[in-house]
Design a protein around this motif. Structure first.
Motif, PDB file in Angstrom:
ATOM      1  N   TRP A  93      50.473 -11.460  44.493  1.00 66.06           N
ATOM      2  CA  TRP A  93      49.187 -12.035  44.092  1.00 66.06           C
ATOM      3  C   TRP A  93      48.791 -11.581  42.700  1.00 66.06           C
ATOM      4  CZ3 TRP A  93      45.556 -11.373  49.013  1.00 66.06           C
ATOM      5  CH2 TRP A  93      46.038 -12.180  50.049  1.00 66.06           C
ATOM      6  N   ARG A  94      47.932 -12.375  42.084  1.00 61.87           N
ATOM      7  CA  ARG A  94      47.307 -12.130  40.781  1.00 61.87           C
ATOM      8  C   ARG A  94      48.318 -12.008  39.643  1.00 61.87           C
ATOM      9  NH1 ARG A  94      41.622 -11.763  41.202  1.00 61.87           N
ATOM     10  NH2 ARG A  94      41.684 -12.587  39.126  1.00 61.87           N
ATOM     11  N   ARG A  95      49.409 -12.721  39.756  1.00 57.01           N
ATOM     12  CA  ARG A  95      50.386 -12.759  38.665  1.00 57.01           C
ATOM     13  C   ARG A  95      50.624 -14.192  38.204  1.00 57.01           C
ATOM     14  NH1 ARG A  95      54.948  -9.125  41.486  1.00 57.01           N
ATOM     15  NH2 ARG A  95      56.215  -9.793  39.725  1.00 57.01           N
ATOM     16  N   ALA A 120      42.244 -30.727  49.210  1.00 59.41           N
ATOM     17  CA  ALA A 120      42.407 -29.372  49.756  1.00 59.41           C
ATOM     18  C   ALA A 120      41.272 -29.111  50.741  1.00 59.41           C
ATOM     19  CB  ALA A 120      42.387 -28.344  48.638  1.00 59.41           C
ATOM     20  N   ASP A 121      41.551 -28.265  51.713  1.00 62.69           N
ATOM     21  CA  ASP A 121      40.595 -27.884  52.763  1.00 62.69           C
ATOM     22  C   ASP A 121      40.617 -26.356  52.793  1.00 62.69           C
ATOM     23  OD1 ASP A 121      39.445 -27.096  55.189  1.00 62.69           O
ATOM     24  OD2 ASP A 121      40.367 -28.727  56.340  1.00 62.69           O
ATOM     25  N   VAL A 122      39.520 -25.720  52.355  1.00 64.87           N
ATOM     26  CA  VAL A 122      39.520 -24.264  52.128  1.00 64.87           C
ATOM     27  C   VAL A 122      38.370 -23.615  52.897  1.00 64.87           C
ATOM     28  CG1 VAL A 122      39.424 -22.463  50.350  1.00 64.87           C
ATOM     29  CG2 VAL A 122      40.444 -24.682  49.809  1.00 64.87           C
ATOM     30  N   ASP A 123      38.620 -22.465  53.484  1.00 60.42           N
ATOM     31  CA  ASP A 123      37.555 -21.680  54.111  1.00 60.42           C
ATOM     32  C   ASP A 123      36.552 -21.258  53.022  1.00 60.42           C
ATOM     33  OD1 ASP A 123      37.373 -19.477  56.786  1.00 60.42           O
ATOM     34  OD2 ASP A 123      36.169 -19.140  54.970  1.00 60.42           O
ATOM     35  N   ALA A 127      37.657 -16.880  48.441  1.00 60.03           N
ATOM     36  CA  ALA A 127      37.284 -16.937  47.019  1.00 60.03           C
ATOM     37  C   ALA A 127      38.497 -17.165  46.125  1.00 60.03           C
ATOM     38  CB  ALA A 127      36.580 -15.641  46.624  1.00 60.03           C
ATOM     39  N   ALA A 128      39.636 -16.557  46.451  1.00 57.66           N
ATOM     40  CA  ALA A 128      40.821 -16.687  45.604  1.00 57.66           C
ATOM     41  C   ALA A 128      41.272 -18.142  45.539  1.00 57.66           C
ATOM     42  CB  ALA A 128      41.941 -15.801  46.143  1.00 57.66           C
ATOM     43  N   SER A 129      41.339 -18.773  46.694  1.00 56.02           N
ATOM     44  CA  SER A 129      41.817 -20.158  46.747  1.00 56.02           C
ATOM     45  C   SER A 129      40.841 -21.104  46.046  1.00 56.02           C
ATOM     46  CB  SER A 129      42.010 -20.565  48.211  1.00 56.02           C
ATOM     47  OG  SER A 129      42.594 -21.823  48.303  1.00 56.02           O
ATOM     48  N   ALA A 131      38.718 -20.348  43.667  1.00 57.65           N
ATOM     49  CA  ALA A 131      38.735 -20.111  42.219  1.00 57.65           C
ATOM     50  C   ALA A 131      39.978 -20.731  41.588  1.00 57.65           C
ATOM     51  CB  ALA A 131      38.677 -18.613  41.941  1.00 57.65           C
ATOM     52  N   MET A 132      41.111 -20.598  42.263  1.00 62.06           N
ATOM     53  CA  MET A 132      42.333 -21.160  41.688  1.00 62.06           C
ATOM     54  C   MET A 132      42.242 -22.678  41.587  1.00 62.06           C
ATOM     55  SD  MET A 132      46.277 -20.984  42.868  1.00 62.06           S
ATOM     56  CE  MET A 132      46.019 -22.204  44.118  1.00 62.06           C
ATOM     57  N   LEU A 133      41.780 -23.317  42.664  1.00 62.31           N
ATOM     58  CA  LEU A 133      41.696 -24.781  42.644  1.00 62.31           C
ATOM     59  C   LEU A 133      40.704 -25.263  41.583  1.00 62.31           C
ATOM     60  CD1 LEU A 133      41.780 -25.541  46.474  1.00 62.31           C
ATOM     61  CD2 LEU A 133      43.595 -25.988  44.810  1.00 62.31           C
TER      62      LEU A 133
HETATM   63  C1  LIG Z   1      45.192 -18.116  47.127  1.00 62.15           C
HETATM   64  C2  LIG Z   1      46.493 -17.484  46.637  1.00 62.15           C
HETATM   65  C3  LIG Z   1      47.647 -18.449  46.877  1.00 62.15           C
HETATM   66  C4  LIG Z   1      46.362 -17.206  45.127  1.00 62.15           C
HETATM   67  O1  LIG Z   1      47.633 -16.726  44.678  1.00 62.15           O
HETATM   68  P1  LIG Z   1      47.814 -15.940  43.309  1.00 62.15           P
HETATM   69  O2  LIG Z   1      49.267 -16.038  42.942  1.00 62.15           O
HETATM   70  O3  LIG Z   1      47.230 -14.584  43.443  1.00 62.15           O
HETATM   71  O4  LIG Z   1      46.946 -16.810  42.306  1.00 62.15           O
HETATM   72  P2  LIG Z   1      47.046 -16.757  40.719  1.00 62.15           P
HETATM   73  O5  LIG Z   1      47.546 -15.420  40.269  1.00 62.15           O
HETATM   74  O6  LIG Z   1      47.768 -17.966  40.248  1.00 62.15           O
HETATM   75  O7  LIG Z   1      45.500 -16.838  40.328  1.00 62.15           O
HETATM   76  C5  LIG Z   1      44.897 -18.029  39.849  1.00 62.15           C
HETATM   77  C6  LIG Z   1      43.405 -17.848  39.790  1.00 62.15           C
HETATM   78  O8  LIG Z   1      42.880 -17.779  41.119  1.00 62.15           O
HETATM   79  C7  LIG Z   1      41.756 -16.902  41.124  1.00 62.15           C
HETATM   80  N1  LIG Z   1      42.028 -15.786  42.022  1.00 62.15           N
HETATM   81  C8  LIG Z   1      43.219 -15.380  42.528  1.00 62.15           C
HETATM   82  N2  LIG Z   1      43.032 -14.336  43.357  1.00 62.15           N
HETATM   83  C9  LIG Z   1      41.705 -14.079  43.361  1.00 62.15           C
HETATM   84  C10 LIG Z   1      40.906 -13.148  44.030  1.00 62.15           C
HETATM   85  N3  LIG Z   1      41.441 -12.230  44.864  1.00 62.15           N
HETATM   86  N4  LIG Z   1      39.570 -13.184  43.842  1.00 62.15           N
HETATM   87  C11 LIG Z   1      39.008 -14.096  43.016  1.00 62.15           C
HETATM   88  N5  LIG Z   1      39.736 -15.025  42.332  1.00 62.15           N
HETATM   89  C12 LIG Z   1      41.062 -15.000  42.502  1.00 62.15           C
HETATM   90  C13 LIG Z   1      41.551 -16.428  39.686  1.00 62.15           C
HETATM   91  O9  LIG Z   1      40.673 -17.350  39.062  1.00 62.15           O
HETATM   92  C14 LIG Z   1      42.947 -16.557  39.146  1.00 62.15           C
HETATM   93  O10 LIG Z   1      42.997 -16.693  37.766  1.00 62.15           O
HETATM   94  P3  LIG Z   1      42.992 -15.346  36.850  1.00 62.15           P
HETATM   95  O11 LIG Z   1      44.053 -14.439  37.412  1.00 62.15           O
HETATM   96  O12 LIG Z   1      43.316 -15.881  35.497  1.00 62.15           O
HETATM   97  O13 LIG Z   1      41.628 -14.781  36.977  1.00 62.15           O
HETATM   98  C15 LIG Z   1      46.779 -16.142  47.359  1.00 62.15           C
HETATM   99  O14 LIG Z   1      45.608 -15.325  47.287  1.00 62.15           O
HETATM  100  C16 LIG Z   1      47.176 -16.321  48.811  1.00 62.15           C
HETATM  101  O15 LIG Z   1      48.347 -16.519  49.134  1.00 62.15           O
HETATM  102  N6  LIG Z   1      46.203 -16.222  49.722  1.00 62.15           N
HETATM  103  C17 LIG Z   1      46.483 -16.314  51.160  1.00 62.15           C
HETATM  104  C18 LIG Z   1      46.809 -17.707  51.610  1.00 62.15           C
HETATM  105  C19 LIG Z   1      45.676 -18.678  51.381  1.00 62.15           C
HETATM  106  O16 LIG Z   1      44.511 -18.315  51.514  1.00 62.15           O
HETATM  107  N7  LIG Z   1      46.056 -19.912  51.062  1.00 62.15           N
HETATM  108  C20 LIG Z   1      45.093 -20.959  50.784  1.00 62.15           C
HETATM  109  C21 LIG Z   1      44.610 -21.624  52.006  1.00 62.15           C
HETATM  110  S1  LIG Z   1      43.479 -22.939  51.545  1.00 62.15           S
END
Ligand SMILES: CC(C)(COP(=O)(O)OP(=O)(O)OC[C@H]1O[C@@H](n2cnc3c(N)ncnc32)[C@H](O)[C@@H]1OP(=O)(O)O)[C@@H](O)C(=O)NCCC(=O)NCCS
Length: 167
Positions: A93-95, A120-123, A127-129, A131-133
């Motif tokens: 994550w976060r790379r 997309a359908d997100v909980d 927050a991570a998902s 924010a990424m979308l």
């Molecule tokens: C969602 C997920 C796929 C993101 O993967 P990731 O490789 O860490 O994402 P990225 O590094 O490409 O991050 C893209 C952006 O998302 C956001 N983001 C990622 N992780 C975050 C976190 N923990 N909190 C807030 N924002 C976050 C940021 O805006 C980030 O950009 P930045 O790093 O420039 O700030 C990962 O957290 C995951 O696998 N989660 C569990 C599975 C899941 O929830 N899937 C989605 C179901 S809808």
């Protein structure tokens, strides 16, 4: 057989031999916190998921194992076309890996499959998902309560979509 490549990733069809690597993801409670199922209990659960994916109608989904330096670190794709989904092992994550993988699938969906939108359908707590979308240009189109039940507990959904560039 579709294979998508990005600077750091290969997105390719599942193989039965991916079960161990994918169990490290789908059996991980942190990775599965917002998933629509419980974490897998054993590698056999993951092997069954791979079998179901490989047996599915290729016209209705486009799912890929995410491979980085020869190791499968997650899954990304369009399931229930045109809905996108993705999951990575927390060690990665976060790379920027999810962004890289999702961008490749978006391009595939619009340019090769001819989709007019990706959804997309997100909980709401994911927050991570969300924010990424949002960073990728998805916009919220709605929300609903009690859309998914896991072991007697109900979860809500936020719905998002990204329109094809020519729409
Ligand atoms: C969602 C997920 C796929 C993101 O993967 P990731 O490789 O860490 O994402 P990225 O590094 O490409 O991050 C893209 C952006 O998302 C956001 N983001 C990622 N992780 C975050 C976190 N923990 N909190 C807030 N924002 C976050 C940021 O805006 C980030 O950009 P930045 O790093 O420039 O700030 C990962 O957290 C995951 O696998 N989660 C569990 C599975 C899941 O929830 N899937 C989605 C179901 S809808």
């Amino acid at each position: 057989m579709t294979i998508l490549t990005t600077p750091r990733l290969v997105l390719r069809p599942f193989d039965p031999s991916d079960a161990e690597d994918l169990f490290a993801v789908f059996g991980n409670p942190t990775a599965m916190r917002y998933w629509s199922t419980l974490p897998h209990a054993s590698v056999a659960d993951t092997a069954r998921m791979i079998d179901r994916t490989l047996a599915g109608d290729p016209g209705s989904h486009a799912e890929f194992a995410i491979e980085h330096e020869g190791k499968v670190i997650g899954k990304v794709g369009l399931w229930q076309m045109p809905e996108i989904g993705y999951i990575l092992h927390p060690d990665y994550w976060r790379r920027g890996f999810a962004t890289e993988a999702v961008q490749a699938v978006i391009a595939h969906g619009f340019e090769t499959l001819g989709l007019d939108r990706i959804t997309a359908d997100v909980d709401p707590d994911n927050a991570a998902s969300l924010a990424m979308l949002t960073k990728l240009g998805f916009v919220i189109t709605g929300q609903a309560k009690n859309t998914i039940e896991i072991c007697g507990k109900w979860f809500d959904s936020i719905y998002l979509e990204l329109l094809a560039p020519d729409r």
